[in-house]
Design a protein around this motif. Structure first.
Motif, PDB file in Angstrom:
ATOM      1  N   ASP A 101     -13.727   5.676 -13.247  1.00 60.42           N
ATOM      2  CA  ASP A 101     -14.634   6.191 -12.219  1.00 60.42           C
ATOM      3  C   ASP A 101     -15.927   6.704 -12.829  1.00 60.42           C
ATOM      4  O   ASP A 101     -17.012   6.454 -12.299  1.00 60.42           O
ATOM      5  CB  ASP A 101     -13.954   7.308 -11.421  1.00 60.42           C
ATOM      6  CG  ASP A 101     -12.877   6.783 -10.484  1.00 60.42           C
ATOM      7  OD1 ASP A 101     -12.808   5.549 -10.271  1.00 60.42           O
ATOM      8  OD2 ASP A 101     -12.095   7.612  -9.976  1.00 60.42           O
ATOM      9  N   SER A 143       0.835  -1.207   0.000  1.00 60.48           N
ATOM     10  CA  SER A 143       0.000   0.000   0.000  1.00 60.48           C
ATOM     11  C   SER A 143       0.865   1.251   0.000  1.00 60.48           C
ATOM     12  O   SER A 143       0.607   2.199  -0.751  1.00 60.48           O
ATOM     13  CB  SER A 143      -0.917   0.015   1.231  1.00 60.48           C
ATOM     14  OG  SER A 143      -1.856  -1.024   1.158  1.00 60.48           O
ATOM     15  N   ARG A 170       0.970   4.004  -3.042  1.00 58.70           N
ATOM     16  CA  ARG A 170       0.593   5.398  -2.785  1.00 58.70           C
ATOM     17  C   ARG A 170       1.601   6.362  -3.407  1.00 58.70           C
ATOM     18  O   ARG A 170       1.258   7.490  -3.757  1.00 58.70           O
ATOM     19  CB  ARG A 170       0.462   5.652  -1.287  1.00 58.70           C
ATOM     20  CG  ARG A 170      -0.904   5.259  -0.756  1.00 58.70           C
ATOM     21  CD  ARG A 170      -1.156   5.796   0.638  1.00 58.70           C
ATOM     22  NE  ARG A 170      -0.300   5.210   1.650  1.00 58.70           N
ATOM     23  CZ  ARG A 170      -0.533   4.059   2.272  1.00 58.70           C
ATOM     24  NH1 ARG A 170      -1.613   3.360   1.975  1.00 58.70           N
ATOM     25  NH2 ARG A 170       0.294   3.610   3.187  1.00 58.70           N
ATOM     26  N   GLU A 181      -6.331  -5.009  -2.174  1.00 62.00           N
ATOM     27  CA  GLU A 181      -7.148  -6.133  -1.704  1.00 62.00           C
ATOM     28  C   GLU A 181      -7.251  -7.261  -2.725  1.00 62.00           C
ATOM     29  O   GLU A 181      -7.518  -8.400  -2.361  1.00 62.00           O
ATOM     30  CB  GLU A 181      -8.538  -5.638  -1.308  1.00 62.00           C
ATOM     31  CG  GLU A 181      -8.527  -4.833  -0.023  1.00 62.00           C
ATOM     32  CD  GLU A 181      -9.863  -4.206   0.299  1.00 62.00           C
ATOM     33  OE1 GLU A 181     -10.789  -4.240  -0.552  1.00 62.00           O
ATOM     34  OE2 GLU A 181      -9.986  -3.664   1.415  1.00 62.00           O
ATOM     35  N   ALA A 185       0.060   6.972  -6.734  1.00 56.88           N
ATOM     36  CA  ALA A 185      -1.337   7.404  -6.781  1.00 56.88           C
ATOM     37  C   ALA A 185      -1.406   8.892  -7.084  1.00 56.88           C
ATOM     38  O   ALA A 185      -0.463   9.644  -6.829  1.00 56.88           O
ATOM     39  CB  ALA A 185      -2.028   7.095  -5.455  1.00 56.88           C
ATOM     40  N   SER A 216      -6.022  11.280  -4.757  1.00 54.81           N
ATOM     41  CA  SER A 216      -6.572   9.953  -4.508  1.00 54.81           C
ATOM     42  C   SER A 216      -5.495   9.042  -3.926  1.00 54.81           C
ATOM     43  O   SER A 216      -4.692   8.494  -4.648  1.00 54.81           O
ATOM     44  CB  SER A 216      -7.107   9.350  -5.808  1.00 54.81           C
ATOM     45  OG  SER A 216      -7.473   8.007  -5.588  1.00 54.81           O
ATOM     46  N   ASN A 217      -5.499   8.917  -2.621  1.00 57.65           N
ATOM     47  CA  ASN A 217      -4.536   8.040  -1.974  1.00 57.65           C
ATOM     48  C   ASN A 217      -5.139   6.687  -1.642  1.00 57.65           C
ATOM     49  O   ASN A 217      -4.532   5.896  -0.932  1.00 57.65           O
ATOM     50  CB  ASN A 217      -3.982   8.694  -0.696  1.00 57.65           C
ATOM     51  CG  ASN A 217      -2.975   9.772  -1.033  1.00 57.65           C
ATOM     52  OD1 ASN A 217      -2.343   9.718  -2.081  1.00 57.65           O
ATOM     53  ND2 ASN A 217      -2.838  10.733  -0.158  1.00 57.65           N
ATOM     54  N   ASP A 218      -6.330   6.411  -2.126  1.00 59.30           N
ATOM     55  CA  ASP A 218      -6.978   5.164  -1.781  1.00 59.30           C
ATOM     56  C   ASP A 218      -6.526   4.055  -2.731  1.00 59.30           C
ATOM     57  O   ASP A 218      -7.010   3.942  -3.852  1.00 59.30           O
ATOM     58  CB  ASP A 218      -8.489   5.316  -1.831  1.00 59.30           C
ATOM     59  CG  ASP A 218      -9.194   4.102  -1.264  1.00 59.30           C
ATOM     60  OD1 ASP A 218     -10.421   4.025  -1.435  1.00 59.30           O
ATOM     61  OD2 ASP A 218      -8.535   3.243  -0.665  1.00 59.30           O
ATOM     62  N   VAL A 219      -5.583   3.265  -2.275  1.00 59.82           N
ATOM     63  CA  VAL A 219      -5.088   2.145  -3.070  1.00 59.82           C
ATOM     64  C   VAL A 219      -5.698   0.830  -2.596  1.00 59.82           C
ATOM     65  O   VAL A 219      -5.401  -0.226  -3.142  1.00 59.82           O
ATOM     66  CB  VAL A 219      -3.541   2.063  -3.009  1.00 59.82           C
ATOM     67  CG1 VAL A 219      -2.919   3.323  -3.593  1.00 59.82           C
ATOM     68  CG2 VAL A 219      -3.049   1.824  -1.601  1.00 59.82           C
ATOM     69  N   ARG A 220      -6.543   0.914  -1.573  1.00 67.56           N
ATOM     70  CA  ARG A 220      -7.108  -0.277  -0.937  1.00 67.56           C
ATOM     71  C   ARG A 220      -7.761  -1.257  -1.905  1.00 67.56           C
ATOM     72  O   ARG A 220      -7.455  -2.451  -1.852  1.00 67.56           O
ATOM     73  CB  ARG A 220      -8.079   0.151   0.162  1.00 67.56           C
ATOM     74  CG  ARG A 220      -8.589  -1.001   1.000  1.00 67.56           C
ATOM     75  CD  ARG A 220      -9.601  -0.514   2.007  1.00 67.56           C
ATOM     76  NE  ARG A 220     -10.358   0.563   1.379  1.00 67.56           N
ATOM     77  CZ  ARG A 220     -10.815   1.621   2.011  1.00 67.56           C
ATOM     78  NH1 ARG A 220     -10.649   1.749   3.276  1.00 67.56           N
ATOM     79  NH2 ARG A 220     -11.473   2.559   1.375  1.00 67.56           N
ATOM     80  N   GLN A 228      -7.898   6.064 -14.402  1.00 68.84           N
ATOM     81  CA  GLN A 228      -8.795   6.112 -13.251  1.00 68.84           C
ATOM     82  C   GLN A 228      -9.991   7.037 -13.450  1.00 68.84           C
ATOM     83  O   GLN A 228     -11.120   6.661 -13.136  1.00 68.84           O
ATOM     84  CB  GLN A 228      -8.018   6.538 -12.011  1.00 68.84           C
ATOM     85  CG  GLN A 228      -8.858   6.493 -10.755  1.00 68.84           C
ATOM     86  CD  GLN A 228      -8.044   6.823  -9.526  1.00 68.84           C
ATOM     87  OE1 GLN A 228      -6.899   7.226  -9.618  1.00 68.84           O
ATOM     88  NE2 GLN A 228      -8.657   6.645  -8.371  1.00 68.84           N
TER      89      GLN A 228
END
Length: 127
Positions: free
Chosen positions: A111, A63, A67, A82, A70, A74-78, A107
């Motif tokens: 999105d 993660s 990041r 996963e 990223a 947008s730092n959401d790499v979850r 992205q």
């Protein structure tokens, strides 16, 4: 007499083969250089992000690495993390980072597609 008539043709064939071999060698050299650069990148990533120093990346370590790539907003790499199987080995990390960077490049478009077609907000597109 046949060999004399074919001499110019044979010289052309030899020149073409020489040019092909030179081109092939140049391509191989570029590939070796790219592999060296990629190895150096992976070495650097593991020096910085493999906090446990076990030669593998765990979920939090991956993660942190992703990041780095990223977008600022947008730092959401979850969701991407996963989907991975842990631990991540050295020979797997370059492909994962490449896929993530390709995802980041697209992205905004992805999105907007999900905003439009993911009616129930599940994060997947159903029939």
């Amino acid at each position: 007499m046949t060999s004399i008539c074919n001499a110019p043709v044979m010289a052309q064939v030899a020149a073409i083969n020489h040019a092909k071999n030179r081109k092939r060698q140049q391509l191989l050299e570029r590939q070796r250089e790219r592999e060296k650069r990629n190895e150096a990148l992976v070495d650097e990533w593991f020096r910085f992000y493999d906090e446990s120093r076990d030669g593998e990346l765990q979920q939090e370590e991956l993660s942190a690495l992703l990041r780095k790539f990223a977008k600022k907003n947008s730092n959401d790499v979850r969701p991407f993390v996963e989907d991975q199987k842990f631990p991540i080995k050295r020979n797997e990390v370059l492909e994962i980072v490449s896929k993530f960077r390709a995802y980041i490049a697209e992205q905004d478009e992805l999105d907007s597609i999900f905003e439009r077609y993911d009616a129930n907000g599940s994060g997947s597109l159903e029939d």
